[in-house]
Design a protein around this motif. Structure first.
Motif, PDB file in Angstrom:
ATOM      1  N   PRO A 147      43.476  32.500  68.821  1.00 52.13           N
ATOM      2  CA  PRO A 147      42.513  32.950  69.707  1.00 52.13           C
ATOM      3  C   PRO A 147      43.023  32.805  71.194  1.00 52.13           C
ATOM      4  CG  PRO A 147      41.406  31.698  68.030  1.00 52.13           C
ATOM      5  CD  PRO A 147      43.134  31.717  67.942  1.00 52.13           C
ATOM      6  N   GLY A 148      42.596  33.679  72.136  1.00 55.98           N
ATOM      7  CA  GLY A 148      43.083  33.608  73.316  1.00 55.98           C
ATOM      8  C   GLY A 148      44.193  34.390  73.806  1.00 55.98           C
ATOM      9  N   GLN A 149      45.084  34.970  72.770  1.00 53.18           N
ATOM     10  CA  GLN A 149      46.015  35.735  73.098  1.00 53.18           C
ATOM     11  C   GLN A 149      45.778  37.090  73.010  1.00 53.18           C
ATOM     12  OE1 GLN A 149      49.578  34.860  73.178  1.00 53.18           O
ATOM     13  NE2 GLN A 149      48.691  32.623  73.581  1.00 53.18           N
ATOM     14  N   ASN A 150      46.599  38.052  73.622  1.00 49.17           N
ATOM     15  CA  ASN A 150      46.104  39.663  73.586  1.00 49.17           C
ATOM     16  C   ASN A 150      47.354  40.194  72.935  1.00 49.17           C
ATOM     17  OD1 ASN A 150      46.761  42.469  74.956  1.00 49.17           O
ATOM     18  ND2 ASN A 150      44.560  41.993  74.902  1.00 49.17           N
ATOM     19  N   ARG A 151      46.980  40.944  71.636  1.00 53.61           N
ATOM     20  CA  ARG A 151      47.995  41.406  70.933  1.00 53.61           C
ATOM     21  C   ARG A 151      48.885  42.523  71.576  1.00 53.61           C
ATOM     22  NH1 ARG A 151      46.271  43.957  65.757  1.00 53.61           N
ATOM     23  NH2 ARG A 151      48.344  43.559  64.897  1.00 53.61           N
ATOM     24  N   LEU A 152      48.422  43.464  72.534  1.00 51.57           N
ATOM     25  CA  LEU A 152      49.049  44.202  73.327  1.00 51.57           C
ATOM     26  C   LEU A 152      49.991  43.569  74.235  1.00 51.57           C
ATOM     27  CD1 LEU A 152      48.887  47.514  73.244  1.00 51.57           C
ATOM     28  CD2 LEU A 152      47.653  47.421  75.038  1.00 51.57           C
ATOM     29  N   ARG A 153      49.283  42.868  75.020  1.00 47.25           N
ATOM     30  CA  ARG A 153      50.424  41.769  75.917  1.00 47.25           C
ATOM     31  C   ARG A 153      51.445  41.183  75.022  1.00 47.25           C
ATOM     32  NH1 ARG A 153      46.847  38.284  77.683  1.00 47.25           N
ATOM     33  NH2 ARG A 153      46.106  39.382  79.244  1.00 47.25           N
ATOM     34  N   SER A 154      51.204  40.718  73.982  1.00 48.95           N
ATOM     35  CA  SER A 154      52.266  39.915  73.330  1.00 48.95           C
ATOM     36  C   SER A 154      53.318  40.939  72.946  1.00 48.95           C
ATOM     37  CB  SER A 154      51.834  39.080  72.266  1.00 48.95           C
ATOM     38  OG  SER A 154      50.890  38.294  72.427  1.00 48.95           O
ATOM     39  N   LEU A 155      52.868  42.162  72.648  1.00 44.32           N
ATOM     40  CA  LEU A 155      53.780  43.294  71.867  1.00 44.32           C
ATOM     41  C   LEU A 155      54.730  43.912  73.076  1.00 44.32           C
ATOM     42  CD1 LEU A 155      54.237  45.040  69.436  1.00 44.32           C
ATOM     43  CD2 LEU A 155      52.559  46.724  70.279  1.00 44.32           C
ATOM     44  N   PHE A 156      54.212  43.759  74.277  1.00 46.43           N
ATOM     45  CA  PHE A 156      55.199  44.218  75.463  1.00 46.43           C
ATOM     46  C   PHE A 156      55.978  43.153  76.249  1.00 46.43           C
ATOM     47  CE2 PHE A 156      52.792  48.254  74.199  1.00 46.43           C
ATOM     48  CZ  PHE A 156      53.621  49.122  74.538  1.00 46.43           C
ATOM     49  N   LEU A 157      55.121  41.919  76.340  1.00 42.34           N
ATOM     50  CA  LEU A 157      55.873  41.022  77.279  1.00 42.34           C
ATOM     51  C   LEU A 157      56.552  40.011  76.754  1.00 42.34           C
ATOM     52  CD1 LEU A 157      53.174  41.086  79.964  1.00 42.34           C
ATOM     53  CD2 LEU A 157      55.060  42.241  79.793  1.00 42.34           C
ATOM     54  N   ASP A 158      56.316  39.621  75.160  1.00 43.65           N
ATOM     55  CA  ASP A 158      56.996  38.657  74.484  1.00 43.65           C
ATOM     56  C   ASP A 158      57.984  38.856  73.458  1.00 43.65           C
ATOM     57  OD1 ASP A 158      57.283  36.367  72.656  1.00 43.65           O
ATOM     58  OD2 ASP A 158      55.206  35.910  72.948  1.00 43.65           O
ATOM     59  N   PRO A 159      59.296  38.620  73.796  1.00 42.85           N
ATOM     60  CA  PRO A 159      60.515  38.896  72.974  1.00 42.85           C
ATOM     61  C   PRO A 159      60.383  38.464  71.485  1.00 42.85           C
ATOM     62  CG  PRO A 159      61.119  37.913  75.083  1.00 42.85           C
ATOM     63  CD  PRO A 159      59.861  37.670  75.050  1.00 42.85           C
ATOM     64  N   GLU A 160      59.434  37.286  71.116  1.00 44.80           N
ATOM     65  CA  GLU A 160      59.460  37.100  70.053  1.00 44.80           C
ATOM     66  C   GLU A 160      58.546  37.813  69.018  1.00 44.80           C
ATOM     67  OE1 GLU A 160      58.114  32.989  69.752  1.00 44.80           O
ATOM     68  OE2 GLU A 160      59.837  32.079  70.883  1.00 44.80           O
ATOM     69  N   GLU A 161      57.663  38.350  69.822  1.00 45.11           N
ATOM     70  CA  GLU A 161      56.639  39.509  69.094  1.00 45.11           C
ATOM     71  C   GLU A 161      57.522  40.888  68.711  1.00 45.11           C
ATOM     72  OE1 GLU A 161      52.860  40.963  67.517  1.00 45.11           O
ATOM     73  OE2 GLU A 161      53.938  39.075  67.766  1.00 45.11           O
ATOM     74  N   GLN A 162      58.412  41.104  69.819  1.00 46.32           N
ATOM     75  CA  GLN A 162      59.108  42.348  69.712  1.00 46.32           C
ATOM     76  C   GLN A 162      59.948  42.042  68.535  1.00 46.32           C
ATOM     77  OE1 GLN A 162      60.856  43.031  73.655  1.00 46.32           O
ATOM     78  NE2 GLN A 162      58.577  43.170  74.424  1.00 46.32           N
ATOM     79  N   ALA A 163      60.828  41.106  68.367  1.00 48.03           N
ATOM     80  CA  ALA A 163      61.634  40.636  67.135  1.00 48.03           C
ATOM     81  C   ALA A 163      60.609  40.740  65.881  1.00 48.03           C
ATOM     82  CB  ALA A 163      62.374  39.431  67.508  1.00 48.03           C
ATOM     83  N   PHE A 164      59.602  40.367  66.046  1.00 44.43           N
ATOM     84  CA  PHE A 164      58.605  40.154  64.795  1.00 44.43           C
ATOM     85  C   PHE A 164      58.563  41.520  64.098  1.00 44.43           C
ATOM     86  CE2 PHE A 164      54.317  39.823  62.915  1.00 44.43           C
ATOM     87  CZ  PHE A 164      54.422  38.719  62.061  1.00 44.43           C
ATOM     88  N   HIS A 165      58.312  42.473  64.595  1.00 48.10           N
ATOM     89  CA  HIS A 165      58.026  43.857  64.268  1.00 48.10           C
ATOM     90  C   HIS A 165      59.486  44.388  63.719  1.00 48.10           C
ATOM     91  CE1 HIS A 165      53.912  44.134  65.108  1.00 48.10           C
ATOM     92  NE2 HIS A 165      54.213  43.216  66.104  1.00 48.10           N
TER      93      HIS A 165
END
Length: 290
Positions: A147-165
């Motif tokens: 909670p408190g995270q934003n999925r779109l922000r993570s998708l575009f700005l977080d390298p770990e989220e990008q590697a996750f997909h």
């Protein structure tokens, strides 16, 4: 976003979509000296059966009330699917604007109980993809689902989220198209303005996808992700509306490799502190992205 959307949303959408339709796809010869991507204005007008001058007025926002017949013709020329066609029809000034509800997004108490009982990754998201509540399995699947995270922000700005997909490019395009659909004519909503502005400044890929004006319903489906502990996971996703929020669940096929890996994640998550079903109000302060 306000200048682009509120000033001439219909024209912006028509221009973006005609640039994505090749002459060959429209049944026209490609020609040798094309200075614009996709179709020219006069070509769209010809194929739609309207005058070039009238189409120019539509793109420049001088006529914001085209007839449904004109819009249907443009949808056919621009090769719009059902979702895109519905979106186009909703861009005209003649469409009544629904009254806005300013109340903050709220997770009902019964949904917290449901999250606590689910043994698969599950979380609640708001209209702008803010994570409002989640269970331990969701956090075990991805810490960006706290909670408190934003999925779109993570998708575009977080390298770990990008590697996750496994297919990050497809996921990014789908999320942007889903956001376009969700925003609709609510273009002055402060949360949307804030999020789009931040990502437009921070991500070239976001700016490119946003300029396409794709629209899509981001519903159920199947995705493959790469978990840093258990490896590749093939999961189904369903999104279930509850009041003003969306319950999102991820689950594998029964007795599959993904099922075994999720059970392992469940066992690992039980050895950590159990902060189940955390939540926040949508208007609470948001953490800065690392």
């Amino acid at each position: 976003m306000k200048d682009e959307e509120s000033g001439n949303r219909l024209g912006s959408y028509l221009r973006a979509r005609r640039e994505l339709v090749s002459p060959a796809r429209a049944g026209l010869p490609p020609g040798g000296n094309r200075r614009v991507p996709g179709l020219r204005r006069e070509e769209v007008a010809l194929l739609a059966g309207i005058s070039p001058d009238y189409y120019l007025r539509l793109e420049r926002g001088r006529d914001k009330n085209p007839s449904p017949q004109v819009l249907e013709s443009l949808a056919r020329v621009l090769r719009l699917d059902d979702i895109e066609r519905t979106y186009l029809l909703g861009l005209t000034a003649a469409r009544p604007r629904a009254p806005r509800r300013k109340r903050p997004e709220h997770v009902p108490a019964r949904v917290h109980q449901l999250l606590a009982h689910l043994r698969i990754p599950a979380f609640v998201e708001g209209r702008a993809f803010d994570v409002l509540a989640s269970n331990p399995m969701a956090v075990a699947l991805s810490p960006r689902l706290r909670p408190g995270q934003n999925r779109l922000r993570s998708l575009f700005l977080d390298p770990e989220e990008q590697a996750f997909h496994q297919d990050w490019a497809k996921a990014a395009a789908s999320f942007i198209a889903g956001l376009r659909t969700t925003i609709g004519d609510d273009t002055d909503n402060p949360r949307f303005v804030e999020l789009v502005g931040e990502l437009a400044l921070s991500s070239q890929r976001f700016r490119t996808l946003w300029a396409r004006h794709d629209v899509r319903n981001l519903d159920g489906g199947t995705t493959t992700v790469h978990h840093p502990v258990v490896g590749e996971l093939r999961l189904h996703r369903d999104k279930l509306p509850i009041d003003d929020v969306i319950l999102v669940v991820y689950y594998p096929d029964k007795a599959s490799d993904g099922d075994e890996k999720l059970q392992l994640l469940a066992a690992l998550s039980q050895t950590e502190p159990t902060d189940t079903a955390h939540s926040r109000q949508a208007d609470a302060p948001r953490p800065k992205t690392p």
